[in-house]
Design a protein around this motif. Structure first.
Motif, short mmCIF file in Angstrom:
data_model
loop_
_atom_site.label_atom_id
_atom_site.label_comp_id
_atom_site.label_asym_id
_atom_site.label_seq_id
_atom_site.Cartn_x
_atom_site.Cartn_y
_atom_site.Cartn_z
N GLN A 1 13.03 36.79 18.28
CA GLN A 1 12.64 35.70 17.38
C GLN A 1 12.17 34.45 18.13
OE1 GLN A 1 15.43 34.88 14.16
NE2 GLN A 1 16.41 36.84 14.56
N VAL A 2 12.77 34.18 19.30
CA VAL A 2 12.46 32.91 19.96
C VAL A 2 11.35 33.00 21.00
CG1 VAL A 2 14.77 31.99 19.65
CG2 VAL A 2 14.21 33.21 21.76
N CYS A 3 11.01 34.21 21.44
CA CYS A 3 10.05 34.34 22.55
C CYS A 3 8.72 33.66 22.22
CB CYS A 3 9.82 35.81 22.87
SG CYS A 3 8.60 36.06 24.16
N PRO A 4 8.28 32.70 23.05
CA PRO A 4 7.03 31.99 22.74
C PRO A 4 5.78 32.85 22.88
CG PRO A 4 8.17 30.98 24.62
CD PRO A 4 8.91 32.22 24.26
N VAL A 5 5.86 33.99 23.56
CA VAL A 5 4.66 34.83 23.66
C VAL A 5 4.78 36.09 22.82
CG1 VAL A 5 3.69 34.10 25.83
CG2 VAL A 5 5.53 35.73 25.87
N ASP A 6 5.86 36.21 22.04
CA ASP A 6 6.06 37.41 21.22
C ASP A 6 5.94 38.69 22.04
OD1 ASP A 6 6.56 36.10 18.95
OD2 ASP A 6 4.64 36.48 17.97
N CYS B 1 5.27 38.30 29.51
CA CYS B 1 6.40 37.37 29.69
C CYS B 1 6.03 36.24 30.63
CB CYS B 1 7.59 38.14 30.24
SG CYS B 1 8.98 37.09 30.71
N ILE B 2 6.45 35.03 30.27
CA ILE B 2 6.17 33.87 31.13
C ILE B 2 7.43 33.38 31.84
CG2 ILE B 2 4.20 33.11 29.75
CD1 ILE B 2 6.06 30.96 28.52
N CYS C 1 10.17 32.02 30.67
CA CYS C 1 10.63 30.71 30.22
C CYS C 1 12.14 30.65 30.05
CB CYS C 1 9.95 30.34 28.91
SG CYS C 1 10.38 31.46 27.56
N TYR D 1 13.85 31.46 27.32
CA TYR D 1 14.29 31.24 25.94
C TYR D 1 15.13 32.41 25.43
CZ TYR D 1 11.31 27.14 25.21
OH TYR D 1 10.74 25.90 25.27
#
Ligand code: SF4
Ligand code: SF4
Lengths: 197, 310
Positions: free
Chosen positions: A69-74, A91-92, A94, A96
């Motif tokens: 749910q939280v991953c900024p790059v889905d 994946c970056i 981050c 999260y």
């Protein structure tokens, strides 16, 4: 409700003897780098009689996985059987997913000089990743794909006391209920059960 | 110069990680860290405190709120520019040295930090629309470099303007008339060296910047040893509070940063020159910093300040 089985882990803390077999099996099966342990065995209340127990944890492949749910790059995707996987190319790093995860499953390799975080790594339930099944890329980034081979995940296959169970949620909880009944101690809520199911 | 080298060097050593030897079952890169040890397990039943809060904020608020700032603030200023237009002051006549060279250097180091930090921060939040992967991982590195630049300038910048930024009674009057920005009229605005708007920006950076550096640093190392802290809180919860604080503060700071840009680049024609040459024109001072102007005339330091701009 889902009309197909959801794959789940469960560690029976009454049986776990803290032998680290699952940890070593996982590290070796997937040739994980130093500093990464997808599965961990942790002992709580060490030395306190009657309260000490050990539990083997890794990604619990949550229903409505918070990491996803939280991953900024889905970059997460959840397979039909409920296994939660992610794409390391997207994946970056981050972090999260780690902050969202109740079980501390996501881990990050760090580079030596500046401690820069790399891409996230976590338990795949031995189901590989988005690369073509049995490809070299899949092997290198995500480890073995034992599920595709029709085998049980390495950790549970190794467990000498059968404390670590894996399978569809219903079968796992059936075995657990039978064990609890046989012990005659009354029903206890298994550790971390609420968060992952 | 020596001092700058020292700061640079010490910040590098703080950021240098260490390569751990793997213990068989645990994965922390910091030997004293509890991140993946017993505490991680103890923290599981308490996930619904900060863990759930973070998931909620991240899934409901982060992206829309930053988008609102990214679009809303510039739109509001475009409207202001259109309706009231920029303030123009004569740049002929006397000029006074307001910012000595070293202050300008400190300011621009911090500014460079911001130029690195703000866009890369947006890239991380909206990573999905840029495909993620290697390019955004590089943006994360730039974000860290920006943080180091900002950290170097932070303390000197806060010290050099501290006295001039203390609130004064006329600041209320300034706020009451919104600095005169909602009128086309050219009149004397009550402000000393810095007006109440600049002071708000300063104090936001004073507290917010410090917290941003701290939370950012914690998020960078993740597996720090928290035993020094001596508080009863799960390590993972520290990280969750850190990311929530970092995001919330970023929202405020970015909004004010855009305001700062608009004021210096557009709202007051030529205002940015005072941070390049260090000098402000008499016309601008007289109107926008009327109290300061009277002060330097009364104290008869106007000649001296004028010297600096010749
Ligand atoms: S245990 Fe953590 S990483 Fe695994 S699915 Fe749940 S939230 Fe995601
Ligand atoms: S570290 Fe990777 S997988 Fe985890 S939230 Fe960030 S981008 Fe997604």
């Amino acid at each position: 409700m889902y009309n197909y089985a959801r794959m789940k882990f469960y560690c029976d803390t009454e049986r776990c003897i803290e032998c680290f077999g699952c940890v070593i099996a996982c590290d070796e099966a997937h040739e994980l780098p130093l500093g990464i342990a997808r599965r961990k065995v942790v002992t709580l209340n060490d030395g306190i009689e009657g309260k000490e127990f050990s539990v083997s944890v890794a990604c619990m492949h949550c229903t409505d996985a918070p990491c996803e749910q939280v991953c900024p790059v889905d970059c997460f995707y959840i397979r039909e059987d409920g296994i939660v996987l992610h794409d390391k190319d997207k994946c970056i790093g981050c972090g999260y997913c780690l902050y969202a995860c109740p079980f501390g499953a996501p881990q990050f390799p760090k580079d030596g000089a500046f401690g820069i975080r790399g891409v996230m790594d976590k338990c795949t339930m031995c189901a590989g990743g988005p690369e073509p099944t049995f490809s070299i890329e899949e092997r290198e980034k995500y480890g073995q794909n034992r599920i595709a081979e029709g085998k049980v995940p390495m950790c549970a296959a190794t467990c000498s006391t059968n404390a670590l169970l894996v399978g569809d949620a219903e079968s796992v909880s059936k075995i657990y209920r039978e064990r609890v009944a046989a012990r005659g101690k009354g029903v206890q809520t298994p550790y971390g059960w609420k968060e992952a199911y | 110069m020596k001092k700058i080298y020292f700061l640079l060097f010490s910040s590098l050593t703080i950021f240098a990680g260490e390569v751990p030897l793997a213990s068989p079952n645990l994965a922390p890169t910091h030997p004293g860290s509890q991140l993946y040890k017993e505490e991680m397990i103890e923290a599981i039943p308490f996930w619904n405190k900060f863990g759930e809060l973070f998931v909620y904020v991240q899934t409901h608020y982060t992206k829309p709120l930053f988008l609102a700032i990214l679009i809303g603030v510039p739109l509001a200023f475009a409207f202001h520019y259109f309706v009231w237009g920029p303030k123009k002051f004569s740049h002929k006549g006397r000029k006074f040295l307001i910012f000595p060279k070293w202050q300008r250097i400190v300011h621009w180091i911090a500014a460079l930090g911001f130029i690195f930090l703000v866009p890369t921060g947006f890239l991380i939040i909206y990573a999905k629309y840029f495909g993620g992967g290697e390019p955004i991982r590089f943006a994360r590195t730039i974000h860290d470099i920006g943080a180091i630049l900002f950290a170097i300038a932070f303390i000197p910048m806060m010290l050099m303007w501290f006295k001039d930024m203390l609130p004064k009674s006329w600041d209320l009057k300034w706020l009451g008339m919104l600095g005169g920005y909602l009128s086309k009229e050219k009149k004397e605005i009550p402000a000393h060296k810095f007006n109440a708007g600049q002071k708000m920006w300063y104090w936001t950076i004073f507290f917010g910047g410090a917290l941003m550096l701290l939370t950012g640093f914690l998020l960078y190392i993740q597996t720090f040893d928290k035993s020094l802290l001596n508080v009863k809180i799960f390590q993972i919860d520290i990280l969750r509070i850190a990311i929530l604080t970092h995001l919330a503060l970023a929202l405020i700071i970015v909004a004010l940063f855009f305001t700062h840009l608009y004021m210096s680049l557009f709202a007051i024609k030529g205002a940015v020159d005072s941070m390049i040459s260090g000098c402000k024109s008499e016309d601008e001072l007289k109107h926008l910093h009327s109290i300061f102007y009277k002060d330097i005339i009364n104290k008869k330091i106007d000649k001296k300040l004028e010297e600096g701009c010749k």
